[in-house]
Design a protein around this motif. Structure first.
Motif, short mmCIF file in Angstrom:
data_model
loop_
_atom_site.label_atom_id
_atom_site.label_comp_id
_atom_site.label_asym_id
_atom_site.label_seq_id
_atom_site.Cartn_x
_atom_site.Cartn_y
_atom_site.Cartn_z
N SER A 54 0.83 -1.20 0.00
CA SER A 54 0.00 0.00 0.00
C SER A 54 0.85 1.23 0.00
CB SER A 54 -0.92 -0.01 1.23
OG SER A 54 -0.13 0.02 2.40
N LYS A 55 0.32 2.29 -0.58
CA LYS A 55 1.03 3.56 -0.64
C LYS A 55 0.73 4.37 0.59
CE LYS A 55 1.03 3.83 -5.65
NZ LYS A 55 0.66 4.60 -6.83
N SER A 56 1.75 5.06 1.07
CA SER A 56 1.58 5.95 2.22
C SER A 56 2.43 7.15 2.03
CB SER A 56 1.98 5.23 3.52
OG SER A 56 1.88 6.10 4.62
N ARG A 57 1.89 8.26 2.39
CA ARG A 57 2.60 9.53 2.19
C ARG A 57 3.80 9.60 3.10
NH1 ARG A 57 -0.70 14.98 1.06
NH2 ARG A 57 1.01 16.26 0.35
N ASP A 110 3.64 8.59 -8.10
CA ASP A 110 2.69 8.74 -7.01
C ASP A 110 2.38 10.23 -6.85
OD1 ASP A 110 1.35 9.01 -4.59
OD2 ASP A 110 2.44 7.38 -3.64
N PRO A 111 1.14 10.67 -7.08
CA PRO A 111 0.82 12.10 -7.00
C PRO A 111 1.14 12.71 -5.64
CG PRO A 111 -0.97 10.89 -8.06
CD PRO A 111 -0.03 9.87 -7.51
N GLU A 112 0.91 11.96 -4.56
CA GLU A 112 1.18 12.52 -3.24
C GLU A 112 2.67 12.72 -3.01
OE1 GLU A 112 -0.63 10.09 -0.31
OE2 GLU A 112 -2.65 10.89 -0.66
N VAL A 113 3.45 11.72 -3.44
CA VAL A 113 4.91 11.85 -3.30
C VAL A 113 5.42 13.00 -4.14
CG1 VAL A 113 7.11 10.71 -3.74
CG2 VAL A 113 5.22 9.42 -2.73
N LYS A 114 4.91 13.09 -5.36
CA LYS A 114 5.35 14.17 -6.24
C LYS A 114 4.98 15.53 -5.66
CE LYS A 114 5.01 15.86 -10.98
NZ LYS A 114 4.41 15.65 -12.34
N ASP A 116 1.93 25.66 -1.33
CA ASP A 116 1.65 25.62 0.10
C ASP A 116 0.23 25.12 0.36
OD1 ASP A 116 3.26 25.96 2.28
OD2 ASP A 116 2.51 27.94 2.78
N ALA A 117 -0.71 25.58 -0.48
CA ALA A 117 -2.10 25.18 -0.30
C ALA A 117 -2.30 23.70 -0.60
CB ALA A 117 -3.01 26.01 -1.19
N SER A 118 -1.59 23.20 -1.62
CA SER A 118 -1.77 21.80 -2.01
C SER A 118 -1.09 20.84 -1.05
CB SER A 118 -1.23 21.56 -3.42
OG SER A 118 0.17 21.82 -3.46
N ALA A 119 0.01 21.29 -0.40
CA ALA A 119 0.75 20.40 0.50
C ALA A 119 0.45 20.65 1.96
CB ALA A 119 2.25 20.55 0.26
N GLY A 120 -0.23 21.78 2.31
CA GLY A 120 -0.44 22.14 3.71
C GLY A 120 -1.66 21.49 4.29
N ALA A 121 -1.84 21.76 5.58
CA ALA A 121 -3.01 21.27 6.28
C ALA A 121 -4.22 22.07 5.84
CB ALA A 121 -2.80 21.39 7.78
N PRO A 145 12.36 3.51 -11.63
CA PRO A 145 12.13 3.02 -13.00
C PRO A 145 10.71 3.28 -13.49
CG PRO A 145 13.35 1.40 -11.72
CD PRO A 145 12.93 2.48 -10.75
N ALA A 146 9.74 3.23 -12.55
CA ALA A 146 8.35 3.48 -12.95
C ALA A 146 8.20 4.89 -13.52
CB ALA A 146 7.42 3.30 -11.74
N TYR A 147 9.00 5.83 -13.02
CA TYR A 147 8.94 7.21 -13.53
C TYR A 147 9.37 7.23 -15.00
CZ TYR A 147 10.83 11.84 -14.62
OH TYR A 147 11.15 13.01 -15.23
N TYR A 148 10.48 6.55 -15.32
CA TYR A 148 10.97 6.55 -16.70
C TYR A 148 10.01 5.83 -17.63
CZ TYR A 148 15.37 8.35 -14.90
OH TYR A 148 16.32 9.13 -14.31
N ASP A 149 9.34 4.78 -17.10
CA ASP A 149 8.35 4.08 -17.93
C ASP A 149 7.20 5.01 -18.31
OD1 ASP A 149 9.90 1.84 -17.69
OD2 ASP A 149 8.71 0.95 -16.06
N SER A 150 6.74 5.77 -17.33
CA SER A 150 5.61 6.67 -17.62
C SER A 150 6.03 7.79 -18.57
CB SER A 150 5.07 7.25 -16.31
OG SER A 150 6.03 8.09 -15.69
N ILE A 151 7.26 8.30 -18.40
CA ILE A 151 7.73 9.37 -19.28
C ILE A 151 7.91 8.86 -20.70
CG2 ILE A 151 9.64 10.94 -19.76
CD1 ILE A 151 7.81 11.83 -17.50
N GLU A 152 8.40 7.63 -20.83
CA GLU A 152 8.58 7.05 -22.16
C GLU A 152 7.24 6.91 -22.88
OE1 GLU A 152 10.45 5.75 -25.46
OE2 GLU A 152 11.43 6.47 -23.64
N GLU A 153 6.23 6.48 -22.14
CA GLU A 153 4.90 6.36 -22.75
C GLU A 153 4.36 7.73 -23.15
OE1 GLU A 153 2.42 4.37 -19.97
OE2 GLU A 153 3.54 2.49 -20.03
#
Length: 854
Positions: free
Chosen positions: A234-237, A278-282, A836-841, A303-311
């Motif tokens: 599972s993904k976790s921030r 991962d949008p949250e990680v990014k 700040d708004a997207s990453a803040g509380a 590697p998943a990042y390069y796969d997505s960029i290649e596509e």
């Protein structure tokens, strides 16, 4: 061997001790930079502001350096104690410090409690102190973090628990600055000029501490890293600052980060990768990159990042060109658009996805080609910092492209420059955070220079835009390895602009010299008039003569004093004329001593004419005065003709025939204050100076273009002679002439017009309606008394006006101030608020949203 707590305490004391001389050197460097900026500034208002900031900073040097050391020592010890408690906290859960905000929260709006949320924009401005400090210390800080974590007994590096981290130094200094009893603008200047010296000094402090720890045989801890979630689970921030997080499928391993800009030929292990799919990680990493600099910039990419960029790249190359029509062509604008007044044209939409003219911008006019460049660079990226730098450039270009203050072709040019900016971000991901970086300066200088124009279809603007297009296209065709191409492009453009400015500067300087001299002369004339009003021989002097004495003759005396090169007591002898003039108009005295008047009159009249000629006054302007003066002398002249047998000194008074010389108005009270020259009046100028300074250009250019003020409609002619140096009557109401006004919308209230005028300072731009045309003009001079203003439009054309005329133009929306504050800086502020708004509380989102709506 010393114990770990002793080693840490020794580092804390050493850091606090080093802070005192470090801050002293920072202040010295900042003062030198302020003085240099003051000497290079062309704006009098800016020079005064820089001088005041420099003087105040020097006054705080001694107290601040001592206070800084004491404050830091307290905060260091508090942080160390809290870190000791937090060692039991699992990695990935960042403790909140009440004394100093964590790195990720320091730049948020919530962190700036020291300004009590009174000015969010100022809080963002001050956060740049930390942004500018971090790049200077990133390498030494990474090594110090490993050693401090080891001293704290931590198995892995936890930068957020380092009591000596840069944000502690920065926020302690910020609190001290904002506590000073000065204007916020001065605090902003201090932060700006202290940032670079603080970064250099902090780097030296860290290097000294590293050496001290190595001598104590401290072995650095390892960085705790995460395996990409692509391996399953599972993904976790996670915490973007430490590279840690919780969740299944995450493995741990210790490693040392490579130096900044290092790209290994060997593939990194999966545990060292950051998963940007991962949008949250990014989102977290983007916020961390924007505010905290290099804490995660050196991490590798999954590697998943390069796969997505290649596509993504394959899809872009395979996609057909969109059918989106280009923005309105320069050769065929929308029907009627060009005919709308420049200041009232609706804004044309431009953003980073806009289709631009391929005739002008070549292949990069197509958004698809720009997308391919961006995606190809993302594929070539090897570190998180490079990808985040590309993302910042994309968002920055988008914000600048939508800035409504810029003309559409300028916004298109910034969009077209995106490929070069992207390539620059690959080799220098943080270039945007440095105001002096050539890449950022090029964008800002082009934007600021474009504020000289308000009509994209004018010949003058086209002459400005063509060199910019050539420079940007040349940059897009180059291989960017460093900032040098941007520096060269800016130098070429600046040289061209300087040549234009120098061509206009000579005439402008001559005009300014004439206006400054007129103001100085008027100030001295007011002082002379006050001295004259205190004379004891003013009784029985006609009001006509007193008006002349306190106004025209006081000006002549002031002119003679200011132009005197021999340091004379009474230059040109104009002061000695005063008692003779006063004596000559006292009828009862002169009739008893006509011989004296006969003797002094030729010389008196000659001096009076010479003084007025020295002012450059047209003889016709003083005809009325001399005619009336002759009437006052007529009784004595007639007496001489009638008394040929008697001695002039024994002669008696003769009756005066009413029809020959009507009795003038006399002032018997020696208090002549009501007749003094008005100190609040505009300086007197000769006709040649008025024409050269462009007073006629600021008058309405057709009947009805300027409605009369409600409270002075009956006194139109009088206002022209008293408040308007050009002496031209105001126009009649628009409704009487049947000519429509060029202004749209309701008139501005007098109080608001006065506020806008007070806000105008030298260097500010306005839209000015003159001679049936809207011009973009810059205020280059405002009198110290606020009664006279000079603007200059393209080509060096002057437009001067009195305060009254200026207020009237503002009220009728014929003069409109233009906001030209930093284009790139405002775009970065907006970008910071969004991040700040997207990453803040949830509680942090409202403040940025309110600021964006303000």
């Amino acid at each position: 061997m010393a114990s770990q707590p002793e080693v840490l305490q020794s580092c804390i004391e050493e850091a606090a001790k080093a802070a005192k001389p470090a801050l002293e050197r920072c202040i010295e460097d900042a003062v030198a930079a302020l003085e240099l900026a003051q000497s290079q500034s062309a704006s009098a208002a800016e020079r005064e502001e820089l001088t005041a900031a420099c003087r105040a900073l020097l006054e705080h040097k001694t107290n601040w350096s001592t206070q800084y050391r004491a404050d830091l020592l307290v905060v260091f010890r508090t942080q160390a104690a809290e870190a000791a408690q937090a060692t039991l906290t699992p990695a990935g859960v960042s403790p909140r410090s009440p004394g100093v905000a964590s790195t990720s929260s320091l730049s948020s709006i919530e962190a700036f409690s020291l300004v009590e949320d009174a000015d969010v924009s100022l809080a963002i401005e001050s956060s740049r102190l930390l942004q500018l400090v971090l790049p200077a210390v990133e390498q030494s800080l990474a090594e110090l973090n490993t050693l401090i974590s080891a001293v704290q007994g931590l198995p892995n590096v936890r930068p957020e628990l380092n009591p000596l981290r840069p944000e502690v130094f920065a926020q302690t200094l910020q609190q001290m600055i904002f506590a000073a009893p000065v204007d916020r603008a001065v605090c902003t200047l201090w932060i700006k000029y202290l940032a670079a010296p603080l970064g250099r000094e902090l780097k030296l402090v860290y290097e000294r501490l590293i050496n001290q720890l190595e001598l104590a045989n401290v072995q650095g801890a390892g960085y705790r890293v995460l395996q990409t979630p692509a391996s399953g689970g599972s993904k976790s921030r996670g915490n973007p600052q430490t590279g840690t997080g919780q969740g299944a499928g995450r493995a741990e391993e210790s490693f040392r980060p490579p130096p900044v800009g290092y790209v290994s030929d060997e593939p990194l292990r999966p545990s060292q990768f950051a998963d940007l799919t991962d949008p949250e990680v990014k989102s977290d990493l983007f916020h961390d990159f924007l505010f905290n600099g290099a804490s995660n910039a050196q991490r590798g990419l999954a590697p998943a990042y390069y796969d997505s960029i290649e596509e993504e790249l394959k899809a872009l190359k395979a996609a057909r060109e969109t059918a989106q029509a280009p923005l309105e062509s320069r050769s065929a604008p929308l029907s009627g658009y060009q005919k709308v007044p420049a200041v009232d044209r609706p804004q044309r939409v431009v953003d980073e996805r806009s289709q631009l003219s391929q005739q002008v911008w070549g292949a990069y006019g197509r958004p698809r080609e720009r997308d391919i460049v961006r995606t190809q660079l993302k594929k070539e990226a090897r570190q998180v910092g490079q990808v985040m730098g590309l993302e910042v450039v994309r968002k920055l270009v988008s914000h600048v492209a939508q800035d409504p203050r810029l003309l559409a072709p300028v916004r298109e040019a910034i969009v077209a420059l995106e490929p070069s900016l992207m390539r620059l971000a690959m080799v220098d991901p943080h270039f945007f955070s440095d105001e002096d970086h050539p890449g950022r300066r090029l964008m800002e200088r082009v934007a600021q220079r474009s504020f000289s124009y308000n009509d994209e279809f004018s010949t003058e603007f086209s002459e400005f835009l063509q060199p910019v297009i050539r420079a940007f296209n040349k940059l897009n065709g180059r291989d960017i390895q460093d900032a040098q191409p941007f520096d060269s492009a800016l130098a070429t453009l600046a040289q061209h602009w300087d040549e234009q400015d120098q061509f206009e500067a000579k005439n402008r300087d001559n005009l300014l010299q004439a206006l400054r001299f007129a103001e100085e002369r008027q100030t001295l004339a007011d002082e002379i008039a006050l001295e004259l009003s205190r004379r004891s021989d003013l009784g029985d002097v006609p009001a006509l003569v007193l008006d002349f004495l306190f106004e025209s003759w006081a000006l002549a005396m002031a002119h003679a004093r200011l132009t005197d090169t021999r340091n004379q007591v009474d230059p040109e002898g104009f002061g000695s004329v005063v008692p003779d003039l006063l004596w000559s108009v006292k009828r009862e005295v002169t009739l008893k001593r006509p011989a004296k008047l006969f003797e002094m009159l030729p010389g008196l009249l000659g001096k009076l004419h010479a003084g007025l000629a020295l002012l450059g006054q047209d003889p016709r302007e003083s005809e009325t005065f001399f005619e009336e003066l002759m009437k006052l002398h007529r009784p004595v002249l007639k007496l001489r003709r009638l008394k040929s047998q008697r001695d002039a000194e024994e002669s008696g008074a003769m009756p005066l025939e009413p029809e020959e010389a009507p009795a003038p108005t006399f002032i018997t009270d020696t208090s002549t204050e009501p007749r003094q020259a008005r100190s609040a009046a505009p300086p007197w100028l000769g006709r040649d100076d008025l024409d050269a300074a462009g007073f006629e250009d600021t008058l309405p250019t057709a009947p009805g273009e300027l409605a009369p003020l409600e409270d002075d409609t009956p006194a139109v002619a009088e206002s022209a002679t008293t408040d308007d140096p050009a002496g031209t009557p105001e126009t009649q109401p628009a409704q009487q002439q049947g000519v429509p006004s060029p202004a749209t919308g309701p008139a501005i209230a007098p109080a608001e017009a006065e506020r806008l005028l007070r806000g105008l300072q030298a260097g500010h731009w306005v839209d000015l309606y003159s001679k049936h045309r809207w011009l973009r003009a810059q205020l280059i001079w405002a009198g110290t008394k606020g009664t006279l203003f000079m603007f200059v439009s393209h080509g060096g054309q002057p437009h001067s006006m009195t305060r009254r005329s200026c207020e009237r133009l503002i009220r009728d929306r014929l003069l409109r101030p233009v906001d030209t504050q930093g284009v790139v800086g405002q775009a970065l502020d907006a970008l910071a608020l969004e991040a700040d708004a997207s990453a803040g509380a949830p509680g942090d989102v409202s403040a940025p949203a309110d600021l964006m709506n303000a």
